[in-house]
Scaffold this active site. Structure first.
Site, PDB file in Angstrom:
ATOM      1  N   TYR A   1       0.850  -1.195   0.000  1.00 45.73           N
ATOM      2  CA  TYR A   1       0.000   0.000   0.000  1.00 45.73           C
ATOM      3  C   TYR A   1       0.886   1.245   0.000  1.00 45.73           C
ATOM      4  CZ  TYR A   1      -2.722   3.730   2.209  1.00 45.73           C
ATOM      5  OH  TYR A   1      -3.282   4.926   2.525  1.00 45.73           O
TER       6      TYR A   1
ATOM      7  N   LYS B   1     -11.857   0.363   6.891  1.00 48.36           N
ATOM      8  CA  LYS B   1     -12.311  -0.386   5.721  1.00 48.36           C
ATOM      9  C   LYS B   1     -13.435  -1.362   6.087  1.00 48.36           C
ATOM     10  CE  LYS B   1      -8.936   1.856   3.599  1.00 48.36           C
ATOM     11  NZ  LYS B   1      -8.063   2.394   4.644  1.00 48.36           N
TER      12      LYS B   1
END
Length: 380
Positions: free
Chosen positions: A102, A200
């Site tokens: 990421y 998330k």
């Protein structure tokens, strides 16, 4: 009693309030607590950076659903990552990260931790031999894994990497954000600590930001808790309450995310505007067998490469109607993004730079036929 996942998600750390009987634990929106005498706080609560009942409820739930002993909630996923690095590592130490990590994780290592004296190597975490080759004996303190990775959906064999880490004196840290604890439990496969952006799938509604660390090692948990308090990037009580609310429906939401993603991945594989589909649920995915071994299902994230290059990828991102053009992922609504210009812009020009023709989908829980129709018009 050994309860199932959905039962733990609803009840762990969330007994009815003993004073009022409220079924949902209250939000303790307070910064400080009355003490019965000097240095004698009630129930150990003295200041909400150090402890808060709402955050404690979330932390107990996080530990339960990941099969751990200690859960810690932070202000964001990156705050959790930073606390882990500074707990385990010292200047001069070394960390292995995924070669498609990421972008925010890469930025944390390259622009922050590296200035502090930490070194890192990006390795292909889907190949255990490549990870083993990257280990620096006596210096590597963490093997840092995402599985699936963000945004290329690579799969790492958690048990194999745990073996390498423990042979070489390192910890295995697994970012479980894409899978969620419902689909994958790394601690049971040998990982030492699990990382989440609770923003998330755990929160699940795109209305809260947070992060978490979970471990089965009580000693490591105590060290992490010390740094959580000392560094102060804690999860606030209202954020914690929202995340707990989201976790209650995690199992049923993940089933729907997976149902929709599986249909969309199959559709994309046969579309002429798509050059390649990256989804571990597809039999042709190089990590499919490993994912099948360690995951319940394959998740709600799909990436694909547009046949017409970057211009086509940008055009697709701008043409969807139900898929909202936005960063982040894991909410009930479907999102679309161009990683190269959005979430992964920080890796541009580095060895981790993502393909310019890449599109990432966070598949939500809307009616699948409506999502397919939206992609059809956008791809056309």
């Amino acid at each position: 009693m050994n309860y199932g996942f959905e039962t733990l998600a609803i009840h762990a750390g969330q007994d009815p309030d003993p004073r009022t009987g409220a079924v949902v634990p209250p939000i303790y929106q307070t910064s400080t607590y009355a003490q019965d005498a000097v240095g004698a706080p009630r129930l150990g609560y003295e200041y909400s950076r150090s402890g808060n009942p709402t955050r404690d409820a979330l932390q107990e739930c996080l530990a339960a659903i990941e099969g751990g002993r200690v859960g810690l909630a932070f202000a964001s996923g990156l705050a959790a990552e930073d606390a882990l690095i500074r707990t385990v590592c010292a200047p001069g130490d070394h960390v292995i990260i995924p070669d498609d990590a990421y972008g925010g994780t890469y930025r944390l290592f390259a622009k922050v931790a590296q200035r502090w004296g930490l070194t890192f190597t990006a390795a292909k975490i889907s190949h255990p031999d490549a990870v083993r080759a990257a280990v620096r004996p006596g210096q590597t303190k963490i093997i840092w894994v995402e599985t699936p990775t963000n945004p290329l959906l690579g799969i790492a064999d958690i048990a194999a990497l745990a073996g390498i880490a423990h042979e070489t004196g390192a910890l295995l840290a697994v970012d479980n954000t894409f899978a969620s604890p419902y689909l994958q439990q790394p601690l049971g496969l040998g990982a030492d600590v699990v990382i989440h952006s609770t923003t998330k799938y755990l929160g699940g509604h795109s209305d809260v930001v947070g992060g978490a660390l979970i471990t089965a090692d009580a000693g490591l948990g105590a060290e992490l808790a010390y740094h959580q308090n000392a560094m102060g990037a804690i999860n606030g009580p209202f954020d914690g309450w929202l995340t707990l609310r989201g976790i209650k429906t995690l199992g049923v939401r993940m089933d729907r995310h997976c149902d929709n993603a599986e249909r969309i991945a199959e559709y994309l594989t046969s579309h002429s505007a798509v050059a390649q589909v990256l989804y571990p649920g597809l039999s042709e995915h190089p990590g499919h067998e490993t994912a099948a071994k360690q995951m319940r299902r394959y998740g709600g994230m799909i990436s694909f490469r547009a046949a017409g290059g970057e211009a086509a990828a940008l055009r697709i991102c701008e043409r969807t109607r139900l898929f909202v053009l936005a960063e982040s992922l894991g909410g009930v609504e479907s999102l679309i993004e161009h990683p190269g210009r959005m979430t992964h812009a920080s890796v541009a020009g580095s060895a981790l730079e993502v393909p310019a023709d890449l599109v990432r989908l966070s598949v939500g829980i809307e009616t699948a036929d409506d999502l397919l129709a939206d992609l059809e018009q956008a791809l056309g």
